[in-house]
Design a protein around this motif. Structure first.
Motif, PDB file in Angstrom:
ATOM      1  N   THR A 214       0.817  -1.214   0.000  1.00  0.00           N
ATOM      2  CA  THR A 214       0.000   0.000   0.000  1.00  0.00           C
ATOM      3  C   THR A 214       0.845   1.255   0.000  1.00  0.00           C
ATOM      4  OG1 THR A 214      -0.127  -0.228   2.402  1.00  0.00           O
ATOM      5  CG2 THR A 214      -1.967  -1.065   1.126  1.00  0.00           C
ATOM      6  N   GLY A 215       2.164   1.097   0.017  1.00  0.00           N
ATOM      7  CA  GLY A 215       3.026   2.265  -0.089  1.00  0.00           C
ATOM      8  C   GLY A 215       2.965   3.145   1.138  1.00  0.00           C
ATOM      9  N   THR A 216       2.793   4.444   0.899  1.00  0.00           N
ATOM     10  CA  THR A 216       2.847   5.442   1.958  1.00  0.00           C
ATOM     11  C   THR A 216       1.842   5.167   3.071  1.00  0.00           C
ATOM     12  OG1 THR A 216       3.522   7.085   0.335  1.00  0.00           O
ATOM     13  CG2 THR A 216       2.668   7.902   2.425  1.00  0.00           C
ATOM     14  N   GLY A 217       2.325   5.159   4.316  1.00  0.00           N
ATOM     15  CA  GLY A 217       1.444   5.006   5.468  1.00  0.00           C
ATOM     16  C   GLY A 217       0.906   3.611   5.673  1.00  0.00           C
ATOM     17  N   GLY A 218       1.445   2.603   4.992  1.00  0.00           N
ATOM     18  CA  GLY A 218       0.935   1.247   5.131  1.00  0.00           C
ATOM     19  C   GLY A 218       1.368   0.578   6.421  1.00  0.00           C
ATOM     20  N   SER A 219       0.704  -0.508   6.762  1.00  0.00           N
ATOM     21  CA  SER A 219       1.001  -1.239   7.992  1.00  0.00           C
ATOM     22  C   SER A 219       1.980  -2.373   7.694  1.00  0.00           C
ATOM     23  CB  SER A 219      -0.287  -1.801   8.592  1.00  0.00           C
ATOM     24  OG  SER A 219      -0.900  -2.699   7.685  1.00  0.00           O
ATOM     25  N   SER A 220       2.367  -3.085   8.737  1.00  0.00           N
ATOM     26  CA  SER A 220       3.278  -4.214   8.615  1.00  0.00           C
ATOM     27  C   SER A 220       2.709  -5.406   9.384  1.00  0.00           C
ATOM     28  CB  SER A 220       4.666  -3.858   9.164  1.00  0.00           C
ATOM     29  OG  SER A 220       4.585  -3.593  10.550  1.00  0.00           O
ATOM     30  N   ARG A 221       3.212  -6.574   9.056  1.00  0.00           N
ATOM     31  CA  ARG A 221       2.787  -7.798   9.730  1.00  0.00           C
ATOM     32  C   ARG A 221       4.041  -8.505  10.227  1.00  0.00           C
ATOM     33  NH1 ARG A 221      -1.282 -11.584  10.194  1.00  0.00           N
ATOM     34  NH2 ARG A 221      -0.665 -13.768  10.099  1.00  0.00           N
ATOM     35  N   VAL A 222       4.170  -8.610  11.551  1.00  0.00           N
ATOM     36  CA  VAL A 222       5.338  -9.221  12.182  1.00  0.00           C
ATOM     37  C   VAL A 222       4.898 -10.492  12.901  1.00  0.00           C
ATOM     38  CG1 VAL A 222       7.212  -8.895  13.831  1.00  0.00           C
ATOM     39  CG2 VAL A 222       6.413  -6.959  12.469  1.00  0.00           C
ATOM     40  N   ILE A 223       5.529 -11.595  12.562  1.00  0.00           N
ATOM     41  CA  ILE A 223       5.201 -12.884  13.166  1.00  0.00           C
ATOM     42  C   ILE A 223       6.485 -13.478  13.738  1.00  0.00           C
ATOM     43  CG2 ILE A 223       4.286 -15.203  12.807  1.00  0.00           C
ATOM     44  CD1 ILE A 223       2.202 -13.057  12.519  1.00  0.00           C
ATOM     45  N   ILE A 224       6.420 -13.960  14.990  1.00  0.00           N
ATOM     46  CA  ILE A 224       7.561 -14.586  15.649  1.00  0.00           C
ATOM     47  C   ILE A 224       7.352 -16.094  15.672  1.00  0.00           C
ATOM     48  CG2 ILE A 224       8.897 -14.734  17.781  1.00  0.00           C
ATOM     49  CD1 ILE A 224       8.093 -11.912  18.434  1.00  0.00           C
ATOM     50  N   ARG A 225       8.275 -16.808  15.035  1.00  0.00           N
ATOM     51  CA  ARG A 225       8.257 -18.278  15.009  1.00  0.00           C
ATOM     52  C   ARG A 225       6.979 -18.836  14.386  1.00  0.00           C
ATOM     53  NH1 ARG A 225      10.978 -20.130  20.811  1.00  0.00           N
ATOM     54  NH2 ARG A 225      13.129 -19.600  20.270  1.00  0.00           N
ATOM     55  N   GLY A 226       6.491 -18.226  13.348  1.00  0.00           N
ATOM     56  CA  GLY A 226       5.366 -18.764  12.594  1.00  0.00           C
ATOM     57  C   GLY A 226       4.018 -18.513  13.243  1.00  0.00           C
ATOM     58  N   ASN A 227       2.971 -18.882  12.504  1.00  0.00           N
ATOM     59  CA  ASN A 227       1.602 -18.694  12.987  1.00  0.00           C
ATOM     60  C   ASN A 227       1.253 -19.730  14.045  1.00  0.00           C
ATOM     61  OD1 ASN A 227       0.968 -16.506  11.248  1.00  0.00           O
ATOM     62  ND2 ASN A 227       0.648 -17.939   9.556  1.00  0.00           N
ATOM     63  N   ALA A 228       0.658 -19.262  15.118  1.00  0.00           N
ATOM     64  CA  ALA A 228       0.226 -20.165  16.185  1.00  0.00           C
ATOM     65  C   ALA A 228      -1.258 -20.477  16.089  1.00  0.00           C
ATOM     66  CB  ALA A 228       0.535 -19.551  17.556  1.00  0.00           C
ATOM     67  N   SER A 229      -2.001 -19.714  15.289  1.00  0.00           N
ATOM     68  CA  SER A 229      -3.438 -19.912  15.181  1.00  0.00           C
ATOM     69  C   SER A 229      -3.865 -19.703  13.735  1.00  0.00           C
ATOM     70  CB  SER A 229      -4.187 -18.938  16.096  1.00  0.00           C
ATOM     71  OG  SER A 229      -5.583 -18.991  15.871  1.00  0.00           O
ATOM     72  N   LEU A 230      -4.853 -20.495  13.282  1.00  0.00           N
ATOM     73  CA  LEU A 230      -5.356 -20.360  11.916  1.00  0.00           C
ATOM     74  C   LEU A 230      -6.362 -19.231  11.789  1.00  0.00           C
ATOM     75  CD1 LEU A 230      -5.869 -24.125  10.952  1.00  0.00           C
ATOM     76  CD2 LEU A 230      -3.998 -22.612  10.278  1.00  0.00           C
ATOM     77  N   THR A 231      -7.047 -18.909  12.872  1.00  0.00           N
ATOM     78  CA  THR A 231      -8.099 -17.891  12.805  1.00  0.00           C
ATOM     79  C   THR A 231      -7.831 -16.695  13.710  1.00  0.00           C
ATOM     80  OG1 THR A 231      -9.364 -19.059  14.519  1.00  0.00           O
ATOM     81  CG2 THR A 231      -9.834 -19.602  12.205  1.00  0.00           C
TER      82      THR A 231
END
Length: 462
Positions: A184-201
């Motif tokens: 999304t370029g300017t002002g977009g968010s980020s997604r940080v995950i530590i050691r993979g996903n722990a939950s599917l939902t």
């Protein structure tokens, strides 16, 4: 035995006894002559081996007492720790060496000779400071004593390689941490995950803690299956120049003290503050970065706009097939392959400026900072501006009672945010849907009320 033989034996025994007495007397005289005249009393001789009491106080560079410092006789287990006032008292032999040590400070050695009222000043050791990490709730421990994985990243790593979003700046710096930024370029968010996903939902994002206070990194707007706008997140409001260090606690064991919210790990952010014993410091930073797209899609460049091998020959036909590239073979005037990537995207420019004032007094440390971010996005008509004020102050009310005041205020204004997914406003999808002989610049217009490719007065744009 005759009388003469008895007399002879008696004389021999007397001679041997006399010689032994003379030899013993000579040895006594020599031993007496070997004793120096300077030898004192028995008490004075025994006093050399008696222990003597050494007392003193251990302080840091700012003169503040160091509580729990180790004071031991070198090479032995004879030692004590300093009390709440930094005082110690230790009985050691005269001439022995005292070692004074504390985590994060350089070890000092002093030769004891019965001194009293010693003033020992410890200086910081940067190599040993690196061995101390901040765990949950701000508790400081040595890294080798931890039973879980943790990684510390210095603030300078975020100022040198600048990214508008702090979460994206973690990419490639910590093992086991996966970072994914939105397109999304300017002002977009980020997604940080530590050691993979722990939950599917559920939410797999870690807990963020800034100066000991849990920090909400909730997305202000996100895209679903049918589109939506990414309105950014909380990390985009943190100025990298204000960061002292970031500690990543991996797994539930590392962040257990934070309960359920720390189940996906925790990221502890420590902001800069004034340093006691240091002069007033004024800091100015300016960072200028240029952003360009690097992932160009490959399109077929044999057939142009149209369907079933036929190019459009009317306005209605051109409007109907503007997203289809299965027309006639390319060639000729106004029917050739057009590379729309450089015609649409532009070079993004981000200019970040910050200034701060920090210092300390007898009972207070302070730091005040201001920042300004001006960003021109890679998407046409997109921009972002951000002004922020940061304050971090610590006041020592009592020796073991401190008041910490930390505040961060940010005013942000963004324009031209792009939609995601199948939303009609997904600007990035424009080039993917247009026919390969359709020039995206034909969609440009002079104003919001003007037709495509024209100014408001109807004249055609070149």
């Amino acid at each position: 035995m005759t009388k003469n033989e008895s007399k002879l034996l008696s004389l021999q025994w007397i001679a041997k006894t006399s010689a032994f007495c003379l030899l013993l007397s000579a040895f006594s005289v020599n031993a007496a002559m070997a004793v120096p005249a300077s030898v004192g009393t028995v008490d004075e001789v025994m006093g050399v081996q008696q222990d003597k009491k050494v007392t003193g106080t251990v302080v840091d560079e700012a003169g503040i007492p160091v509580i729990g410092a180790n004071v031991i006789q070198k090479g032995t287990t004879n030692g004590v720790i300093t009390d709440l006032d930094g005082n110690f008292s230790l009985e050691i032999p005269n001439g022995a060496v005292i070692e004074i040590s504390y985590i994060g400070y350089a070890t000092q050695e002093i030769t004891a000779s019965g001194q009293t009222g010693l003033q020992v000043k410890l200086t910081e050791d940067t190599q040993k400071i690196d061995e101390v990490v901040v765990t949950a709730l701000g508790i400081k421990r040595q890294s080798r004593s931890l039973g879980y994985s943790t990684t510390q990243v210095g603030g300078e790593d975020f100022t040198m390689a600048r990214d508008p979003n702090l979460g994206n700046a973690l990419s490639g710096k910590v093992a086991g941490v996966s970072v994914g930024g939105n397109s999304t370029g300017t002002g977009g968010s980020s997604r940080v995950i530590i050691r993979g996903n722990a939950s599917l939902t559920g939410n797999n994002m870690p807990l963020y803690v800034v100066d000991g206070v849990p920090f909400s990194n909730q997305n202000l707007g996100s895209a679903g299956t049918w589109g939506g706008i990414d309105m950014g997140d909380g990390l985009s409001n943190i100025n990298p120049d204000d960061i002292e260090s970031i500690q990543v606690l991996k797994g539930a064991a590392a962040s257990a003290l934070y309960g359920y919210r720390g189940g996906n790990g925790a990221i502890l952010i420590t902001t800069k503050s004034g340093k006691k014993g240091k002069p007033v410091n004024i800091e100015f930073n300016n960072n200028l970065t240029f952003n360009m797209i690097y992932d160009y899609r490959d399109f077929q460049n044999v057939f142009g706009q149209g369907d079933y091998g036929v190019r459009p020959t009317s306005v209605a036909g051109a409007e109907t097939t503007q997203t289809s590239s299965w027309g006639d073979v390319l060639g000729g005037t106004a029917y050739e392959y057009i590379d729309n990537w450089p015609n649409f995207y532009r070079t993004g420019i981000n200019n970040s400026t910050s200034a701060s004032l920090s210092g300390a007094g007898d009972k207070i440390t302070y730091r005040f900072g201001v920042s300004n971010v001006a960003e021109k996005g890679q998407l046409p008509n997109s921009s972002n501006s951000q002004q922020g004020i940061n304050m971090n102050t610590t006041y020592d009310i009592l020796k073991n009672l401190h008041l910490i005041v930390s505040a961060n205020y940010v005013f942000e204004k963004s324009k031209g945010r792009s939609n995601l997914s199948d939303g009609n406003g997904n600007t990035n999808a424009t080039l993917l849907h247009l026919a390969n002989s359709f020039d995206v610049r034909w969609l440009e217009r002079g104003s919001a009320n003007a037709p495509w490719g024209s100014f408001e007065d109807g004249s055609e744009m070149n």
